[in-house]
Design an enzyme around this catalytic site. Structure first.
Site, PDB file in Angstrom:
ATOM      1  N   PRO A 282     -34.002  23.415  39.056  1.00 44.70           N
ATOM      2  CG  PRO A 282     -34.103  21.518  37.705  1.00 44.70           C
ATOM      3  CD  PRO A 282     -33.160  22.349  38.515  1.00 44.70           C
ATOM      4  CG  ASN A 283     -37.478  20.701  42.236  1.00 41.23           C
ATOM      5  OD1 ASN A 283     -38.467  21.034  41.573  1.00 41.23           O
ATOM      6  ND2 ASN A 283     -36.974  19.488  42.206  1.00 41.23           N
ATOM      7  CG  HIS A 284     -33.767  24.096  45.236  1.00 41.88           C
ATOM      8  ND1 HIS A 284     -34.500  23.971  46.397  1.00 41.88           N
ATOM      9  CD2 HIS A 284     -33.487  22.843  44.826  1.00 41.88           C
ATOM     10  CE1 HIS A 284     -34.627  22.693  46.692  1.00 41.88           C
ATOM     11  NE2 HIS A 284     -34.031  21.969  45.766  1.00 41.88           N
TER      12      HIS A 284
ATOM     13  CD  GLU B 141     -29.061  38.952  37.929  1.00 44.29           C
ATOM     14  OE1 GLU B 141     -28.782  38.974  39.139  1.00 44.29           O
ATOM     15  OE2 GLU B 141     -28.251  38.759  37.034  1.00 44.29           O
TER      16      GLU B 141
ATOM     17  CD1 TRP C 162     -35.832  28.488  35.443  1.00 46.54           C
ATOM     18  CD2 TRP C 162     -36.216  29.172  33.352  1.00 46.54           C
ATOM     19  NE1 TRP C 162     -37.140  28.206  35.147  1.00 46.54           N
ATOM     20  CE2 TRP C 162     -37.400  28.623  33.859  1.00 46.54           C
ATOM     21  CE3 TRP C 162     -36.202  29.669  32.047  1.00 46.54           C
ATOM     22  CZ2 TRP C 162     -38.562  28.558  33.120  1.00 46.54           C
ATOM     23  CZ3 TRP C 162     -37.363  29.602  31.298  1.00 46.54           C
ATOM     24  CH2 TRP C 162     -38.526  29.057  31.848  1.00 46.54           C
TER      25      TRP C 162
HETATM   26  P1  TGC Z   1     -29.392  34.635  53.856  1.00 48.89           P
HETATM   27  O1  TGC Z   1     -29.392  33.736  55.060  1.00 48.89           O
HETATM   28  O2  TGC Z   1     -30.091  35.931  53.930  1.00 48.89           O
HETATM   29  O3  TGC Z   1     -27.901  34.912  53.389  1.00 48.89           O
HETATM   30  C1  TGC Z   1     -26.941  33.868  53.253  1.00 48.89           C
HETATM   31  C2  TGC Z   1     -25.570  34.522  53.275  1.00 48.89           C
HETATM   32  O4  TGC Z   1     -25.441  35.409  52.156  1.00 48.89           O
HETATM   33  C3  TGC Z   1     -25.244  36.767  52.626  1.00 48.89           C
HETATM   34  N1  TGC Z   1     -26.007  37.628  51.729  1.00 48.89           N
HETATM   35  C4  TGC Z   1     -25.430  38.404  50.816  1.00 48.89           C
HETATM   36  N2  TGC Z   1     -24.139  38.616  50.523  1.00 48.89           N
HETATM   37  C5  TGC Z   1     -23.864  39.469  49.522  1.00 48.89           C
HETATM   38  N3  TGC Z   1     -24.836  40.083  48.819  1.00 48.89           N
HETATM   39  C6  TGC Z   1     -26.146  39.894  49.066  1.00 48.89           C
HETATM   40  N4  TGC Z   1     -27.078  40.496  48.328  1.00 48.89           N
HETATM   41  C7  TGC Z   1     -26.493  39.025  50.105  1.00 48.89           C
HETATM   42  N5  TGC Z   1     -27.673  38.580  50.624  1.00 48.89           N
HETATM   43  C8  TGC Z   1     -27.357  37.745  51.615  1.00 48.89           C
HETATM   44  C9  TGC Z   1     -25.744  36.773  54.041  1.00 48.89           C
HETATM   45  O5  TGC Z   1     -25.130  37.791  54.785  1.00 48.89           O
HETATM   46  C10 TGC Z   1     -25.337  35.403  54.507  1.00 48.89           C
HETATM   47  O6  TGC Z   1     -23.940  35.430  54.740  1.00 48.89           O
HETATM   48  P2  TGC Z   1     -23.290  34.526  55.918  1.00 48.89           P
HETATM   49  O7  TGC Z   1     -21.855  34.929  55.941  1.00 48.89           O
HETATM   50  O8  TGC Z   1     -24.051  34.879  57.170  1.00 48.89           O
HETATM   51  O9  TGC Z   1     -23.513  33.098  55.513  1.00 48.89           O
HETATM   52  O10 TGC Z   1     -29.940  33.758  52.632  1.00 48.89           O
HETATM   53  P3  TGC Z   1     -31.356  33.155  52.362  1.00 48.89           P
HETATM   54  O11 TGC Z   1     -31.137  31.706  52.048  1.00 48.89           O
HETATM   55  O12 TGC Z   1     -32.314  33.498  53.469  1.00 48.89           O
HETATM   56  O13 TGC Z   1     -31.800  33.885  51.006  1.00 48.89           O
HETATM   57  C11 TGC Z   1     -31.909  35.277  50.946  1.00 48.89           C
HETATM   58  C12 TGC Z   1     -32.493  35.744  49.577  1.00 48.89           C
HETATM   59  C13 TGC Z   1     -33.879  35.198  49.362  1.00 48.89           C
HETATM   60  C14 TGC Z   1     -32.548  37.245  49.623  1.00 48.89           C
HETATM   61  C15 TGC Z   1     -31.584  35.360  48.425  1.00 48.89           C
HETATM   62  O14 TGC Z   1     -31.287  34.051  48.423  1.00 48.89           O
HETATM   63  C16 TGC Z   1     -32.057  35.822  47.070  1.00 48.89           C
HETATM   64  O15 TGC Z   1     -31.647  36.897  46.674  1.00 48.89           O
HETATM   65  N6  TGC Z   1     -32.901  35.047  46.306  1.00 48.89           N
HETATM   66  C17 TGC Z   1     -33.185  35.366  44.904  1.00 48.89           C
HETATM   67  C18 TGC Z   1     -32.388  34.428  44.015  1.00 48.89           C
HETATM   68  C19 TGC Z   1     -31.856  35.110  42.803  1.00 48.89           C
HETATM   69  O16 TGC Z   1     -31.785  36.304  42.685  1.00 48.89           O
HETATM   70  N7  TGC Z   1     -31.403  34.302  41.863  1.00 48.89           N
HETATM   71  C20 TGC Z   1     -30.805  34.848  40.678  1.00 48.89           C
HETATM   72  C21 TGC Z   1     -30.174  33.741  39.851  1.00 48.89           C
HETATM   73  S1  TGC Z   1     -29.045  34.355  38.649  1.00 48.89           S
HETATM   74  C22 TGC Z   1     -29.992  35.063  37.485  1.00 48.89           C
HETATM   75  O17 TGC Z   1     -31.165  35.196  37.584  1.00 48.89           O
HETATM   76  C23 TGC Z   1     -29.262  35.531  36.311  1.00 48.89           C
HETATM   77  S2  TGC Z   1     -30.232  36.239  35.078  1.00 48.89           S
HETATM   78  C24 TGC Z   1     -28.965  36.850  34.184  1.00 48.89           C
HETATM   79  C25 TGC Z   1     -29.334  37.613  32.996  1.00 48.89           C
HETATM   80  O18 TGC Z   1     -29.688  36.975  31.962  1.00 48.89           O
HETATM   81  O19 TGC Z   1     -29.191  38.864  33.019  1.00 48.89           O
HETATM   82  P1  FAD Z   2     -39.910  30.717  42.350  1.00 53.99           P
HETATM   83  O1  FAD Z   2     -38.783  30.924  43.288  1.00 53.99           O
HETATM   84  O2  FAD Z   2     -40.558  29.382  42.309  1.00 53.99           O
HETATM   85  O3  FAD Z   2     -41.007  31.835  42.640  1.00 53.99           O
HETATM   86  C1  FAD Z   2     -42.336  31.744  42.143  1.00 53.99           C
HETATM   87  C2  FAD Z   2     -43.150  32.887  42.773  1.00 53.99           C
HETATM   88  O4  FAD Z   2     -43.160  32.753  44.198  1.00 53.99           O
HETATM   89  C3  FAD Z   2     -42.544  34.258  42.461  1.00 53.99           C
HETATM   90  O5  FAD Z   2     -43.584  35.184  42.237  1.00 53.99           O
HETATM   91  C4  FAD Z   2     -41.796  34.613  43.752  1.00 53.99           C
HETATM   92  O6  FAD Z   2     -41.723  36.020  43.955  1.00 53.99           O
HETATM   93  C5  FAD Z   2     -42.706  33.962  44.803  1.00 53.99           C
HETATM   94  N1  FAD Z   2     -41.965  33.643  46.031  1.00 53.99           N
HETATM   95  C6  FAD Z   2     -40.920  32.793  46.194  1.00 53.99           C
HETATM   96  N2  FAD Z   2     -40.501  32.803  47.464  1.00 53.99           N
HETATM   97  C7  FAD Z   2     -41.277  33.677  48.125  1.00 53.99           C
HETATM   98  C8  FAD Z   2     -41.328  34.154  49.480  1.00 53.99           C
HETATM   99  N3  FAD Z   2     -40.463  33.731  50.413  1.00 53.99           N
HETATM  100  N4  FAD Z   2     -42.279  35.064  49.801  1.00 53.99           N
HETATM  101  C9  FAD Z   2     -43.158  35.519  48.873  1.00 53.99           C
HETATM  102  N5  FAD Z   2     -43.167  35.118  47.589  1.00 53.99           N
HETATM  103  C10 FAD Z   2     -42.218  34.214  47.216  1.00 53.99           C
HETATM  104  N6  FAD Z   2     -30.703  31.766  36.973  1.00 53.99           N
HETATM  105  C11 FAD Z   2     -29.367  31.528  37.011  1.00 53.99           C
HETATM  106  O7  FAD Z   2     -28.839  30.968  37.964  1.00 53.99           O
HETATM  107  N7  FAD Z   2     -28.579  31.916  35.968  1.00 53.99           N
HETATM  108  C12 FAD Z   2     -29.067  32.516  34.865  1.00 53.99           C
HETATM  109  O8  FAD Z   2     -28.311  32.879  33.953  1.00 53.99           O
HETATM  110  C13 FAD Z   2     -30.476  32.755  34.782  1.00 53.99           C
HETATM  111  N8  FAD Z   2     -31.035  33.292  33.672  1.00 53.99           N
HETATM  112  C14 FAD Z   2     -32.405  33.359  33.552  1.00 53.99           C
HETATM  113  C15 FAD Z   2     -32.957  33.725  32.330  1.00 53.99           C
HETATM  114  C16 FAD Z   2     -34.358  33.752  32.198  1.00 53.99           C
HETATM  115  C17 FAD Z   2     -34.953  34.090  30.871  1.00 53.99           C
HETATM  116  C18 FAD Z   2     -35.188  33.452  33.298  1.00 53.99           C
HETATM  117  C19 FAD Z   2     -36.686  33.505  33.181  1.00 53.99           C
HETATM  118  C20 FAD Z   2     -34.620  33.078  34.498  1.00 53.99           C
HETATM  119  C21 FAD Z   2     -33.218  33.010  34.638  1.00 53.99           C
HETATM  120  N9  FAD Z   2     -32.629  32.556  35.827  1.00 53.99           N
HETATM  121  C22 FAD Z   2     -31.277  32.343  35.891  1.00 53.99           C
HETATM  122  C23 FAD Z   2     -33.466  32.087  36.923  1.00 53.99           C
HETATM  123  C24 FAD Z   2     -34.108  33.192  37.759  1.00 53.99           C
HETATM  124  O9  FAD Z   2     -33.162  33.787  38.594  1.00 53.99           O
HETATM  125  C25 FAD Z   2     -35.252  32.569  38.545  1.00 53.99           C
HETATM  126  O10 FAD Z   2     -36.296  32.305  37.616  1.00 53.99           O
HETATM  127  C26 FAD Z   2     -35.743  33.485  39.662  1.00 53.99           C
HETATM  128  O11 FAD Z   2     -34.763  33.622  40.662  1.00 53.99           O
HETATM  129  C27 FAD Z   2     -37.057  32.965  40.299  1.00 53.99           C
HETATM  130  O12 FAD Z   2     -36.981  31.614  40.587  1.00 53.99           O
HETATM  131  P2  FAD Z   2     -38.160  30.632  40.100  1.00 53.99           P
HETATM  132  O13 FAD Z   2     -38.387  30.863  38.651  1.00 53.99           O
HETATM  133  O14 FAD Z   2     -37.804  29.251  40.518  1.00 53.99           O
HETATM  134  O15 FAD Z   2     -39.450  31.114  40.853  1.00 53.99           O
END
Ligand code: TGC
Ligand code: FAD
Length: 392
Positions: free
Chosen positions: A141-143, A371, A169
């Site tokens: 919820p917060n991350h 993602e 989510w």
């Molecule tokens: P940072 O300090 O940059 O990295 C921490 C460690 O991770 C390594 N790393 C990676 N490794 C593999 N692949 C990547 N893409 C990697 N990016 C970073 C990095 O080398 C480091 O490794 P180590 O060994 O030094 O510890 O991490 P940060 O905390 O500054 O965050 C970086 C950031 C913002 C890019 C990352 O956290 C991020 O991508 N945030 C977005 C979160 C996100 O995408 N969440 C998705 C949740 S899942 C989802 O949405 C499923 S939807 C599914 C569906 O319905 O299709």
């Molecule tokens: P926040 O992180 O609060 O971001 C809010 C806004 O702030 C965004 O516009 C973002 O770009 C901006 N922002 C944040 N940080 C920065 C920065 N450093 N600089 C500039 N702008 C910034 N997650 C899972 O783990 N598993 C799942 O299966 C999954 N499925 C999902 C399905 C749906 C339908 C949805 C909507 C989400 C799902 N997610 C899942 C979660 C999804 O990955 C997150 O919603 C997404 O990563 C963004 O996080 P948040 O919603 O908390 O937005």
């Protein structure tokens, strides 16, 4: 009943870069989507319900873990095959592709890549057939964008781990049988745990009221003193790179998938523009509508080449996370633009469920957020090209 008149558009003959096996896979999944998905999906989206009866068919056409080796129930296919499958599924609906993305890249991939041999043999074959469905718990919820600050945690109790916290989510959560959950151990290190439905204290409440991805089930994962057996810890990865590696695979699939939604919108708009008469002529004869259509196919063609090349690099194990971010960001943004312009070409009809465009458009609002958001992927590119971190 809805008539699916979709025709694929391949302006630069990118299909010629594919193998016969790729083309066969495309035909198989396309036929499945046309027969099983498009006739029912609008109805399920309107009712905000995931069509669970599709799971078996999705498994049969290889949607679950196509690149997982055959000995674990996968198909041992290459990365371009995976991309093609995601594209065809998302042509039907982003929610259906989501279910397949989560199952393949966020549940099977980590179990295959970071799991023990016992875990691989226990879970992967059942996930490949769809007998078990999986979810991936990273976001809280917060991350969201900053998963490294997660608070879900577990303690070593000697003969088991005690897991507390919650994830929000989460796609597939309401019906998942297993969840790959990322949580911090007592040292604050992120680890992966396999949590199974039925474990006391584990619940998966559904999230209601979505205007997007309505045919996909989204929910929470709640852990209230859940006793997780020690053998359910993924042994072969520590730290945030575990979940982020899974995201590389899923984001790659989304870069292909979003193009499927874009192609469905473009194809619908092109046909409509040829058939709709205003001022005595098809609206396709007006320059303003031609501009929209010409720009759409230009962007779609560029994106087709982008994912094909990324697929080649991924097959060679050379695709970097930043390259994947660029493709995910670009292709989802262009799909949203194509959906918005296509909807305009259909005028009032564009807002109805008689055509797939509005559903795709609303779905893509989730795809551009999950993602990694559009902004986060831009910052990943920015960091990659400048060496300067602008996240914090
Ligand atoms: P940072 O300090 O940059 O990295 C921490 C460690 O991770 C390594 N790393 C990676 N490794 C593999 N692949 C990547 N893409 C990697 N990016 C970073 C990095 O080398 C480091 O490794 P180590 O060994 O030094 O510890 O991490 P940060 O905390 O500054 O965050 C970086 C950031 C913002 C890019 C990352 O956290 C991020 O991508 N945030 C977005 C979160 C996100 O995408 N969440 C998705 C949740 S899942 C989802 O949405 C499923 S939807 C599914 C569906 O319905 O299709
Ligand atoms: P926040 O992180 O609060 O971001 C809010 C806004 O702030 C965004 O516009 C973002 O770009 C901006 N922002 C944040 N940080 C920065 C920065 N450093 N600089 C500039 N702008 C910034 N997650 C899972 O783990 N598993 C799942 O299966 C999954 N499925 C999902 C399905 C749906 C339908 C949805 C909507 C989400 C799902 N997610 C899942 C979660 C999804 O990955 C997150 O919603 C997404 O990563 C963004 O996080 P948040 O919603 O908390 O937005």
């Amino acid at each position: 009943m809805y008539q699916d008149r979709f025709q694929y558009h391949d302006y630069y003959l990118v299909e010629e870069l594919l193998t016969d096996e790729h083309r066969l896979i495309r035909e198989t999944v396309r036929a499945f989507v046309k027969k099983e998905v498009t006739p029912i999906i609008e109805d399920y989206a309107q009712r905000a319900e995931f069509p669970r009866q599709l799971i078996k068919g999705l498994a049969e056409v290889g949607s679950f873990g196509p690149y997982i080796p055959v000995e674990y129930g996968g198909q041992g296919l290459d990365q371009i095959s995976y991309g093609i499958i995601m594209q065809e599924l998302e042509r039907g609906d982003s929610g259906i592709r989501s279910t397949a993305s989560v199952q393949s890249s966020l549940v099977m991939y980590p179990i295959y890549t970071f799991g023990s041999e016992e875990q691989r043999l226990k879970y992967l074959p059942k996930l490949a057939t769809g007998d078990w469905m999986g979810a991936f718990g990273l976001t809280e919820p917060n991350h969201g964008s900053d998963p490294g600050s997660m608070v879900t945690h577990f303690k070593d109790m000697g003969d088991h781990y005690l897991l507390n916290g919650s994830k929000m989510w989460i796609s597939n959560a309401p019906f998942c049988d297993v969840a790959v959950v990322w949580a911090k151990d007592e040292t604050g290190t992120v680890r992966g745990l396999i949590v199974e439905r039925g474990m006391a204290g584990f619940s998966t409440p559904e999230t209601h009221g979505k205007w997007s991805l309505r045919a996909s089930a989204t929910g929470e994962l709640v852990f209230d003193n859940v006793k997780v057996p020690k053998e359910n810890l993924l042994p072969n990865v520590k730290g945030l790179k575990g979940p982020l590696s899974c995201l590389n695979s899923a984001r790659y699939g989304i870069a292909w998938g979003a193009l499927g939604a874009a192609l469905d919108c473009y194809d619908t708009a092109l046909r409509y523009a040829g058939e709709r008469i205003q001022f005595g002529k098809p609206i396709a004869s007006f320059q303003l509508q031609q501009k929209k259509l010409a720009e759409m196919i230009t962007e779609i063609t560029k994106a087709q080449l982008l994912v094909w090349r990324l697929g080649v690099l991924k097959n060679e194990n050379r695709a970097t996370p930043a390259q994947i971010s660029m493709a995910k960001r670009n292709n989802v943004a262009l799909a949203l633009e194509v959906a918005r312009d296509s909807r305009q070409i259909l005028g009032g009809m564009g807002i109805t469920g008689e055509y797939p465009i509005m559903r795709h458009m609303m779905n893509l609002e989730s795809v551009v957020t999950y993602e990694g958001t559009h902004d986060i992927h831009l910052l990943i590119t920015g960091l990659d090209i400048t060496g300067i971190n602008a996240f914090v």
